[in-house]
Design an enzyme around this catalytic site. Structure first.
Site, PDB file in Angstrom:
ATOM      1  N   ASN A 211       0.841  -1.191   0.000  1.00 36.15           N
ATOM      2  CA  ASN A 211       0.000   0.000   0.000  1.00 36.15           C
ATOM      3  C   ASN A 211       0.881   1.247   0.000  1.00 36.15           C
ATOM      4  O   ASN A 211       2.105   1.147  -0.066  1.00 36.15           O
ATOM      5  CB  ASN A 211      -0.954  -0.014   1.202  1.00 36.15           C
ATOM      6  CG  ASN A 211      -0.205  -0.160   2.518  1.00 36.15           C
ATOM      7  OD1 ASN A 211       0.577   0.696   2.900  1.00 36.15           O
ATOM      8  ND2 ASN A 211      -0.427  -1.280   3.207  1.00 36.15           N
ATOM      9  N   ASP A 281      -4.837  -6.287   4.779  1.00 43.62           N
ATOM     10  CA  ASP A 281      -5.996  -7.052   5.237  1.00 43.62           C
ATOM     11  C   ASP A 281      -6.047  -8.429   4.586  1.00 43.62           C
ATOM     12  O   ASP A 281      -6.673  -9.348   5.120  1.00 43.62           O
ATOM     13  CB  ASP A 281      -7.286  -6.300   4.925  1.00 43.62           C
ATOM     14  CG  ASP A 281      -7.410  -5.012   5.728  1.00 43.62           C
ATOM     15  OD1 ASP A 281      -6.974  -4.997   6.886  1.00 43.62           O
ATOM     16  OD2 ASP A 281      -7.934  -4.020   5.183  1.00 43.62           O
ATOM     17  N   LYS A 291       9.119 -17.127 -10.402  1.00 45.36           N
ATOM     18  CA  LYS A 291       8.478 -15.977 -11.015  1.00 45.36           C
ATOM     19  C   LYS A 291       7.360 -16.428 -11.949  1.00 45.36           C
ATOM     20  O   LYS A 291       7.555 -17.287 -12.815  1.00 45.36           O
ATOM     21  CB  LYS A 291       9.502 -15.152 -11.803  1.00 45.36           C
ATOM     22  CG  LYS A 291       8.901 -13.938 -12.495  1.00 45.36           C
ATOM     23  CD  LYS A 291       9.947 -13.191 -13.312  1.00 45.36           C
ATOM     24  CE  LYS A 291       9.307 -12.042 -14.072  1.00 45.36           C
ATOM     25  NZ  LYS A 291      10.279 -11.336 -14.938  1.00 45.36           N
ATOM     26  N   PHE A 325      -5.198   3.759  14.488  1.00 46.37           N
ATOM     27  CA  PHE A 325      -5.363   4.761  13.435  1.00 46.37           C
ATOM     28  C   PHE A 325      -6.421   4.268  12.450  1.00 46.37           C
ATOM     29  O   PHE A 325      -6.526   3.064  12.195  1.00 46.37           O
ATOM     30  CB  PHE A 325      -4.039   5.000  12.701  1.00 46.37           C
ATOM     31  CG  PHE A 325      -3.173   6.053  13.329  1.00 46.37           C
ATOM     32  CD1 PHE A 325      -2.918   7.251  12.675  1.00 46.37           C
ATOM     33  CD2 PHE A 325      -2.626   5.851  14.588  1.00 46.37           C
ATOM     34  CE1 PHE A 325      -2.123   8.221  13.255  1.00 46.37           C
ATOM     35  CE2 PHE A 325      -1.830   6.812  15.173  1.00 46.37           C
ATOM     36  CZ  PHE A 325      -1.581   8.017  14.508  1.00 46.37           C
ATOM     37  N   LYS A 339     -14.462   1.084  14.786  1.00 45.08           N
ATOM     38  CA  LYS A 339     -13.164   0.453  15.052  1.00 45.08           C
ATOM     39  C   LYS A 339     -12.775   0.621  16.520  1.00 45.08           C
ATOM     40  O   LYS A 339     -12.233  -0.300  17.140  1.00 45.08           O
ATOM     41  CB  LYS A 339     -12.111   1.091  14.139  1.00 45.08           C
ATOM     42  CG  LYS A 339     -10.787   0.362  14.059  1.00 45.08           C
ATOM     43  CD  LYS A 339      -9.916   0.993  12.974  1.00 45.08           C
ATOM     44  CE  LYS A 339      -8.603   0.254  12.801  1.00 45.08           C
ATOM     45  NZ  LYS A 339      -7.761   0.865  11.738  1.00 45.08           N
ATOM     46  N   LYS A 343     -12.578  -3.015  18.588  1.00 41.47           N
ATOM     47  CA  LYS A 343     -11.209  -3.440  18.858  1.00 41.47           C
ATOM     48  C   LYS A 343     -10.729  -3.046  20.251  1.00 41.47           C
ATOM     49  O   LYS A 343      -9.555  -3.203  20.580  1.00 41.47           O
ATOM     50  CB  LYS A 343     -10.272  -2.898  17.770  1.00 41.47           C
ATOM     51  CG  LYS A 343     -10.752  -3.357  16.388  1.00 41.47           C
ATOM     52  CD  LYS A 343      -9.768  -3.139  15.285  1.00 41.47           C
ATOM     53  CE  LYS A 343     -10.368  -3.662  13.978  1.00 41.47           C
ATOM     54  NZ  LYS A 343      -9.443  -3.616  12.854  1.00 41.47           N
TER      55      LYS A 343
END
Length: 406
Positions: A211, A281, A291, A325, A339, A343
């Site tokens: 990401n 995730d 490869k 975050f 969240k 959590k």
């Protein structure tokens, strides 16, 4: 905390100059040595004599007025200051500082100083919201300036909204807190664990999913924690940032599974855990040993869920303070509060990564804090280091309240 501290108050022209008089008085009463610089416009609202009487120092109004031939006034004032406060700060002076202009005593002195500079804006609500003003504020944040956000209320122009100079009492408290942090280490003896950066989930020996996280927020948080006296373990995905000086331990990881293992290995010894890392995730269900070659047609890669590290920590935590975050692109508050609850977090730092100055790779952030007691606190755009300091201030306050309740 202000006793014998040298504070240079820079006053630019606006109706809020009258509050700068009160600020001068309160700083002096708190024990600070205060010197004042006034712009030509500020002198139209209040006489320099007023500030001279309140500060008991000569007031600087002219770059070329050299009272003491043994020094150069703007250099002497710049070197003298332990802290510089620009209050009120007009849109004009903010624009000058953002562009490095030095055409009067105030701007010339600030260019010459290495002291921390705090800017307290005061202006019409529409001026404060103008793109040019926002842009200049963002530039100054990136340059290391700190802002004292204006409050909301009735403005001299007749509007009601954000633009009032913060009350002098609150500015004095901020200054006291600043010097308190310099002389004390509120996180001394605390083990702070911070996760940062992205993870990489391998597809084959040469490809991976990842990401846009650069690790800047987590590394800034680690630097801030070190500055406050903490023993810091930084668990980092692959980034191109040098670790901060004074770090207790750096654990480098690649995958979400690596991140989970590293966090769990230090969690029991931690006092505070801040999860800034952007952990994948999903990860490929199978990884090719060689490869993967280009073929005609489409390619389907089956993914499986990675473990939810933050949720696992929320179940395991006992005495630890756990901060998460939430980087969102829509319905920020809804997803952040969800969240926070699911959590078992003490606090969550949320932002919209599509907002200018708040996305991955930026040096600034624009965040809102949400707390498990239902409170929320919205911050103006500021450097990621300053955001981190605000996070730790909340954590220290939370810890102190927990001690009082026990």
């Amino acid at each position: 905390m202000l006793n014998n501290r040298n504070i240079l108050l820079c006053v630019s022209g606006g109706i809020a100059v009258y509050k700068a008089c009160a600020l001068t008085s309160k700083l002096v009463q708190a024990g600070a040595n205060v010197k004042v610089i006034m712009t030509e416009s500020a002198c139209q609202f209040v006489s320099p004599l007023t500030f001279q009487a309140l500060s008991r120092h000569e007031v600087y109004t002219d770059t070329f007025k050299e009272q003491n031939p043994s020094v150069i006034s703007h250099i002497d004032a710049a070197d003298w200051a332990d802290l510089i406060i620009v209050a009120p700060a007009t849109a004009n002076v903010i624009g000058k500082l953002a562009n490095g202009l030095a055409d009067d005593m105030l701007t010339t002195t600030l260019l010459a100083s290495e002291a921390p500079v705090w800017i307290a804006p005061a202006m019409n609500v529409h001026m404060y919201d103008h793109p040019a003003v926002k842009r200049n504020i963002s530039v100054l944040y990136q340059d290391g300036f700190r802002f004292i956000e204006p409050s909301e209320g009735y403005l001299a122009c007749g509007y009601v909204g954000k633009g009032r100079l913060e009350e002098p009492e609150n500015i004095v408290k901020l200054a006291e807190s600043h010097f308190s942090e310099e002389t004390n280490a509120p996180l001394e003896g605390k083990h702070v664990v911070i996760t940062a950066g992205p993870t990489r989930e391998p597809v084959d020996p040469v490809r991976f999913f990842t990401n846009k996280s650069t690790g800047k927020m987590g590394y800034a948080a680690a630097e801030a924690a070190i500055s406050l006296g903490a023993r810091v373990t930084l668990i980092s995905g692959p980034v191109s940032i040098d670790p901060p000086k004074g770090l207790h331990e750096l654990i480098s990881v690649q995958t979400a599974a690596d991140m989970r293992e590293a966090v769990l290995s230090v969690f029991d010894s931690s006092d505070i855990v801040i999860k800034t890392a952007a952990v994948a995730d999903f990860t490929p269900k199978s990884v090719s040993d060689h490869k993967m070659k280009k073929k005609d047609g489409s390619l389907v890669i089956e993914l499986k869920r990675t473990g939810d590290i933050l949720k696992e920590l929320g179940r395991k935590k006992q005495r630890q303070i756990l901060v998460g975050f939430a980087a969102e692109t829509q319905d920020v508050e809804h997803y952040a509060r969800k969240k926070l609850d699911t959590k078992n977090l003490d606090m969550i730092v949320a932002n919209n990564v599509k907002t200018a100055g708040a996305g991955f790779g930026a040096d600034t952030n624009l965040v809102t804090f949400f707390f498990k007691d239902g409170r929320r606190r919205e911050l103006p755009i500021m450097s990621k280091f300053d955001v981190s300091l605000e996070i730790f201030r909340e954590i220290v306050a939370f810890s102190e309240q927990s001690v009082e309740r026990s």
